[in-house]
Design a protein around this motif. Structure first.
Motif, PDB file in Angstrom:
ATOM      1  N   GLY A 244     -32.016 -45.250  -1.525  1.00  0.00           N
ATOM      2  CA  GLY A 244     -31.576 -45.639  -2.940  1.00  0.00           C
ATOM      3  C   GLY A 244     -32.260 -46.845  -3.551  1.00  0.00           C
ATOM      4  N   SER A 245     -33.665 -46.818  -3.250  1.00  0.00           N
ATOM      5  CA  SER A 245     -34.394 -47.908  -3.938  1.00  0.00           C
ATOM      6  C   SER A 245     -35.548 -47.269  -4.409  1.00  0.00           C
ATOM      7  N   LEU A 246     -36.402 -48.259  -5.210  1.00  0.00           N
ATOM      8  CA  LEU A 246     -37.705 -47.757  -6.067  1.00  0.00           C
ATOM      9  C   LEU A 246     -38.789 -47.844  -4.758  1.00  0.00           C
ATOM     10  N   PRO A 247     -39.601 -47.001  -4.949  1.00  0.00           N
ATOM     11  CA  PRO A 247     -40.877 -47.015  -3.894  1.00  0.00           C
ATOM     12  C   PRO A 247     -41.818 -48.263  -4.407  1.00  0.00           C
ATOM     13  N   THR A 248     -42.512 -48.660  -3.197  1.00  0.00           N
ATOM     14  CA  THR A 248     -43.442 -49.888  -3.264  1.00  0.00           C
ATOM     15  C   THR A 248     -44.899 -49.281  -3.290  1.00  0.00           C
ATOM     16  N   PHE A 249     -45.813 -50.061  -3.830  1.00  0.00           N
ATOM     17  CA  PHE A 249     -47.263 -49.662  -3.861  1.00  0.00           C
ATOM     18  C   PHE A 249     -47.826 -49.805  -2.387  1.00  0.00           C
ATOM     19  N   SER A 250     -48.584 -49.179  -2.015  1.00  0.00           N
ATOM     20  CA  SER A 250     -49.349 -49.262  -0.784  1.00  0.00           C
ATOM     21  C   SER A 250     -50.748 -48.244  -0.981  1.00  0.00           C
ATOM     22  N   PHE A 251     -51.818 -49.076  -0.326  1.00  0.00           N
ATOM     23  CA  PHE A 251     -53.086 -48.614  -0.593  1.00  0.00           C
ATOM     24  C   PHE A 251     -53.515 -47.994   0.542  1.00  0.00           C
ATOM     25  N   PRO A 252     -53.879 -46.555   0.679  1.00  0.00           N
ATOM     26  CA  PRO A 252     -54.283 -45.954   2.006  1.00  0.00           C
ATOM     27  C   PRO A 252     -55.609 -46.505   2.769  1.00  0.00           C
ATOM     28  N   GLU A 253     -55.566 -46.208   3.835  1.00  0.00           N
ATOM     29  CA  GLU A 253     -57.032 -46.522   4.477  1.00  0.00           C
ATOM     30  C   GLU A 253     -58.028 -45.459   4.156  1.00  0.00           C
ATOM     31  N   ILE A 254     -59.219 -46.119   3.809  1.00  0.00           N
ATOM     32  CA  ILE A 254     -60.173 -45.370   3.434  1.00  0.00           C
ATOM     33  C   ILE A 254     -61.598 -45.700   4.312  1.00  0.00           C
ATOM     34  N   SER A 255     -62.047 -44.465   4.525  1.00  0.00           N
ATOM     35  CA  SER A 255     -63.500 -44.611   5.187  1.00  0.00           C
ATOM     36  C   SER A 255     -64.448 -43.162   4.647  1.00  0.00           C
ATOM     37  N   LEU A 256     -65.670 -43.387   5.024  1.00  0.00           N
ATOM     38  CA  LEU A 256     -66.543 -42.163   4.387  1.00  0.00           C
ATOM     39  C   LEU A 256     -66.266 -41.185   5.279  1.00  0.00           C
ATOM     40  N   GLY A 257     -65.883 -41.096   6.498  1.00  0.00           N
ATOM     41  CA  GLY A 257     -65.746 -39.842   7.280  1.00  0.00           C
ATOM     42  C   GLY A 257     -64.310 -39.282   6.788  1.00  0.00           C
ATOM     43  N   ARG A 258     -63.465 -40.176   6.414  1.00  0.00           N
ATOM     44  CA  ARG A 258     -62.151 -39.567   6.036  1.00  0.00           C
ATOM     45  C   ARG A 258     -62.115 -38.903   4.717  1.00  0.00           C
TER      46      ARG A 258
END
Length: 576
Positions: A244-258
């Protein structure tokens, strides 16, 4: 003229990306408009509430993630989009793709793929790819939509019948095989809740079509499960409820292979989001008489999907059914879509504890109806009466969607449609002598010029040979010109090529025409091109097929070409 208008056109390009919300506010937004938008926004929110949760569960995600997507992406799609009435959120089209991405790469992989898809959509909108929607054949769209409907239904069989399965395979055939093996675990309580919810939805659609059937069925199913103490699986028992709460921002892990391994999935998400959103906007235009801005809509979809990914949401796009509900409820502007997201957020914050009691069997019944609506049975049947080529595209796309992969289905469907189109275009191209038999398709038939063509052929002086071309001279028919050359015996003194009915020439056609001209020069023949249109002329000049001093002559019409041909004959006054 084009040079004078180009700066003005470029200076107004930015207007194509002005959201409809801004235009609506400029036109004047009154209190009565807000009242209409609030009512329609609330109505759509009531419809979207169970759908958002059900679609998230079907996709292999938690119901809260479906609600977050509807709130964040739904608000941005309406606020920034190019349609006045578009309602955005999770849709059935994404179920297959999202389920597959989560199964292979985990939920983190889905977030990155959605973020990449959002960036792709922004680039596509800025590059003005929005108008390309008209090039996607109806058979391809209907084929993969019907295939998705079958997959959605298949994904809900477990919850419909309350089957006990440790793991549900992702592949279609394996899934049904596993469910067949688990048939002995059928739970009558789950089946009763699902059947009751399904019957209630159908009954309300018949006798009370304005009632929010999905929400009513979910509420009644939840009350029945609680009051009668039915031992059925619920959102609370499987997912632990909804926060029952608002979501928070989170940045995904990024790599060239991914990025490389997620690129195909991201492209599929972007493609589906773009196609379905523009189809939804077109439906809204048809219902209201308004016109949407396709490229602005793509940019909004890209921003919305990027934002959804950053708060842990799912891919989103325009939802045709919810958009239609919005219009029928009296929406006046994009504010209704923004309010729909606000109402969903309030439901999420206030009623989150109650969502734990919702039976999964009731949500499965909702998705069965969604799958039936997506299948478009009538449209499928109509296309099955089309020419055999269109039927083949439809069935191949449908089968590949169900049995192989959605990305493969779309790629093969579009390529197959393109090949079919080129084959049909090649059948309308004709090359030959007026009044004589000409090569058309794989058959020979009399030239369209008929008696007039025969009179022209009879009136030709000795040493002049006329060939007529009709239709686009592209790579699919370029060999036809070579076949015609092979039929020529002794070369004449002058060739006249009638090209008035050739609207287009591509590089392959230009190359074959170059070979024909070289063949004519080696035989000592002069060539006159009659009635050459603008595009063929530009292409032939650019590819150096036509250039000064090459012995090729241009005539504006056939009569002028014949006069010049007579002058070029040996022994004529001009020739001597």
């Amino acid at each position: 003229m084009s040079d004078l208008t180009a700066p003005h056109r470029q200076s107004s390009d930015w207007k194509l990306f002005v959201p409809k919300l801004v235009i609506t506010l400029r036109e004047g937004y009154r209190l009565v408009d807000l009242r209409h938008d609030a009512i329609s926004g609330l109505t759509v929110a009531i419809v979207a509430l169970p759908l958002a949760m059900a679609l998230a569960i079907a996709s292999g995600a938690a119901p809260a993630q479906g609600l977050v997507t509807a709130v964040v992406a739904g608000f941005l799609i309406s606020a920034l989009g190019g349609s006045r009435f578009q309602i955005g959120g999770p849709t059935g089209a994404f179920v297959v793709v999202v389920y597959g991405v989560i199964d292979r790469f985990g939920y983190d992989g889905l977030i990155l793929a959605t973020l990449m898809a959002g960036l792709m959509l922004i680039v596509a909108g800025l590059a003005r790819f929005g108008t390309w929607i008209k090039y996607i054949p109806d058979a391809v769209v209907t084929g993969f939509t019907a295939g998705i409907a079958v997959i959605i239904f298949s994904s809900q069989v477990k919850d419909l019948f309350g089957l006990e399965m440790a793991e549900v395979p992702a592949e279609f055939v394996d899934k049904w095989h596993a469910m067949w093996l688990a048939r002995g675990t059928l739970d009558l309580a789950s089946l009763a809740v699902a059947a009751g919810a399904l019957a209630l939805i159908v009954a309300l659609r018949i006798y009370a079509p304005k009632a929010p059937g999905f929400l009513v069925a979910v509420v009644v199913g939840s009350l029945a499960a609680v009051l009668f103490g039915l031992p059925v699986e619920t959102i609370g028992s499987r997912f632990g409820g909804i926060p029952g709460s608002l979501p928070t921002f989170s940045f995904p892990e990024i790599s060239l292979g991914r990025i490389a391994e997620l690129l195909p999935s991201a492209f599929t998400i972007a493609f589906l989001a773009g196609v379905e959103s523009l189809l939804s906007a077109m439906v809204a235009d048809g219902m209201t008489g308004r016109r949407h801005r396709s490229n602005c809509e793509l940019v909004a979809q890209g921003i919305a999907n990027s934002a959804s990914a950053l708060v842990g949401g799912l891919p989103a796009t325009g939802a045709i059914a919810r958009t239609a509900t919005n219009i029928r409820s009296g929406a006046r502007s994009p504010v209704s879509g923004m309010l729909h997201a606000v109402f969903l957020m309030l439901f999420m914050l206030v009623a989150a504890p109650l969502a734990s009691y919702i039976p999964l069997a009731a949500l499965a019944a909702v998705l069965v109806v969604v799958a039936w609506n997506m299948s478009e049975i009538d449209r499928f049947r109509q296309l099955m009466t089309a020419p055999i080529g269109d039927r083949l595209v439809l069935l191949v796309t449908f089968a590949l969607t169900v049995l192989v992969d959605l990305t493969v289905a779309i790629e093969v469907g579009v390529v197959l449609s393109a090949v079919l189109f080129m084959h049909r275009m090649s059948e309308v191209v004709a090359i030959g002598q007026p009044g004589a038999t000409i090569i058309e398709g794989d058959e020979e038939e009399e030239a369209v010029s008929g008696r007039a063509g025969r009179r022209e052929a009879d009136d030709l002086p000795d040493g002049v040979q006329v060939f007529e071309m009709r239709g686009p001279l592209f790579f699919g028919v370029a060999l036809r010109l070579a076949e015609t050359m092979d039929r020529i015996g002794k070369p004449p003194a002058v060739y006249v090529l009638r090209m008035r009915e050739v609207p287009l020439i591509d590089s392959s056609g230009a190359a074959k025409l170059r070979e024909f001209l070289a063949h004519a020069r080696r035989g000592g023949s002069t060539v006159i091109l009659s009635g050459l249109q603008r595009q063929p002329r530009r292409t032939l000049i650019a590819m150096h097929v036509l250039h000064p001093g090459d012995g090729i002559h241009l005539a504006p019409d056939f009569r002028t070409a014949l006069e010049r041909a007579r002058e070029m004959l040996p022994g004529s006054a001009a020739g001597t």
